[in-house]
Design a protein around this motif. Structure first.
Motif, PDB file in Angstrom:
ATOM      1  N   TYR A  82       0.856  -1.190   0.000  1.00 22.85           N
ATOM      2  CA  TYR A  82       0.000   0.000   0.000  1.00 22.85           C
ATOM      3  C   TYR A  82       0.892   1.240   0.000  1.00 22.85           C
ATOM      4  N   ARG A  83       0.460   2.231  -0.755  1.00 28.15           N
ATOM      5  CA  ARG A  83       1.185   3.499  -0.848  1.00 28.15           C
ATOM      6  C   ARG A  83       0.162   4.623  -0.749  1.00 28.15           C
ATOM      7  N   SER A  84       0.365   5.540   0.163  1.00 28.14           N
ATOM      8  CA  SER A  84      -0.565   6.663   0.303  1.00 28.14           C
ATOM      9  C   SER A  84      -0.493   7.541  -0.950  1.00 28.14           C
ATOM     10  N   PRO A  85      -1.553   8.293  -1.236  1.00 26.15           N
ATOM     11  CA  PRO A  85      -1.488   9.224  -2.370  1.00 26.15           C
ATOM     12  C   PRO A  85      -0.344  10.232  -2.232  1.00 26.15           C
ATOM     13  N   GLN A  88       2.741   8.462  -3.259  1.00 23.37           N
ATOM     14  CA  GLN A  88       2.673   8.296  -4.714  1.00 23.37           C
ATOM     15  C   GLN A  88       3.104   9.582  -5.410  1.00 23.37           C
ATOM     16  N   GLY A 108      -0.757  10.457  -7.363  1.00 24.07           N
ATOM     17  CA  GLY A 108      -1.504   9.982  -6.202  1.00 24.07           C
ATOM     18  C   GLY A 108      -2.968   9.766  -6.543  1.00 24.07           C
ATOM     19  N   GLY A 109      -3.501   8.604  -6.183  1.00 21.83           N
ATOM     20  CA  GLY A 109      -4.885   8.260  -6.469  1.00 21.83           C
ATOM     21  C   GLY A 109      -5.067   7.499  -7.769  1.00 21.83           C
ATOM     22  N   SER A 111      -2.705   5.080  -8.883  1.00 24.85           N
ATOM     23  CA  SER A 111      -1.972   3.820  -8.829  1.00 24.85           C
ATOM     24  C   SER A 111      -2.754   2.753  -8.080  1.00 24.85           C
ATOM     25  N   HIS A 113      -1.385   0.842  -6.145  1.00 24.97           N
ATOM     26  CA  HIS A 113      -0.790   0.866  -4.811  1.00 24.97           C
ATOM     27  C   HIS A 113      -1.616   1.727  -3.849  1.00 24.97           C
ATOM     28  N   ASN A 114      -2.436   2.645  -4.377  1.00 32.10           N
ATOM     29  CA  ASN A 114      -3.205   3.569  -3.541  1.00 32.10           C
ATOM     30  C   ASN A 114      -4.515   2.971  -3.034  1.00 32.10           C
ATOM     31  N   THR A 118      -4.529  -3.497  -1.240  1.00 34.27           N
ATOM     32  CA  THR A 118      -3.945  -3.159  -2.529  1.00 34.27           C
ATOM     33  C   THR A 118      -3.728  -4.381  -3.425  1.00 34.27           C
TER      34      THR A 118
END
Length: 181
Positions: A82-85, A88, A108-109, A111, A113-114, A118
């Protein structure tokens, strides 16, 4: 007699060099090991993934570590799930407004990952000396194991334009309709 002593000492020296080189070659190599903290971080990252991606990674990792040659080369590790926006956007800035090479084309938003959980994770390899590698060769070998574990796994190294070799994802219906990533 002096010549004999010279040749005997030379022979002894060469024999010792040979024995030491064979001993070094034949020493059992140890696979890279994770510290307890690294084990906890890996478990936390894997828990962020959708269940079928986590299962594919776990099966591929098990097969990798079960191979006597592959496990000595390096140990697959999850570098991001997981990656926050915000994170990202930090990565999107690299090679554009921040120093470094471009590592993503998604803001951000945008991917996978977001999303949480995820459907995407990034992999690298922990080497025996403690360093981390993003070797394309190792990633391609691991990709075969990931895709064999679950046919829904897509490897970023197979993409036609931007080769994102550390990236693995599973197709979701969320973007682009059923069966499209």
């Amino acid at each position: 007699i002096q010549l004999y002593v010279f040749y005997a000492s030379l022979l002894l020296s060469l024999t010792l060099e040979y024995v030491m080189s064979v001993a070094t070659i034949n020493e059992p190599r140890r696979p890279p090991m994770l510290s307890p903290k690294q084990v906890a971080v890996q478990a936390e990252r894997l828990a962020q993934a959708v269940p079928h991606l986590a299962a594919a990674y776990t099966q591929a990792l098990s097969r990798w570590l079960g191979d006597p040659v592959l496990r000595l080369v390096g140990r697959p590790i999850i570098t991001e799930c997981y990656r926050s926006p915000e994170r990202q956007n930090e990565l999107y800035a690299r090679g554009r407004t921040a120093p470094g090479l471009i590592v993503t084309y998604k803001r951000g938003g945008e991917s996978k990952h977001n999303l949480s959980p995820t459907p995407a994770l990034d992999v690298a390899f922990l080497l025996a000396d403690g360093s981390v590698s993003w070797s394309g060769l190792l990633l391609s070998k691991f990709a075969r194991l990931m895709k064999a574990a679950d046919a829904r796994v897509v490897w970023g190294g197979d993409w036609p334009r931007f080769k994102d070799r550390p990236h693995f994802e599973v197709l979701t219906a969320q973007k682009g309709g059923p069966g499209r990533g």
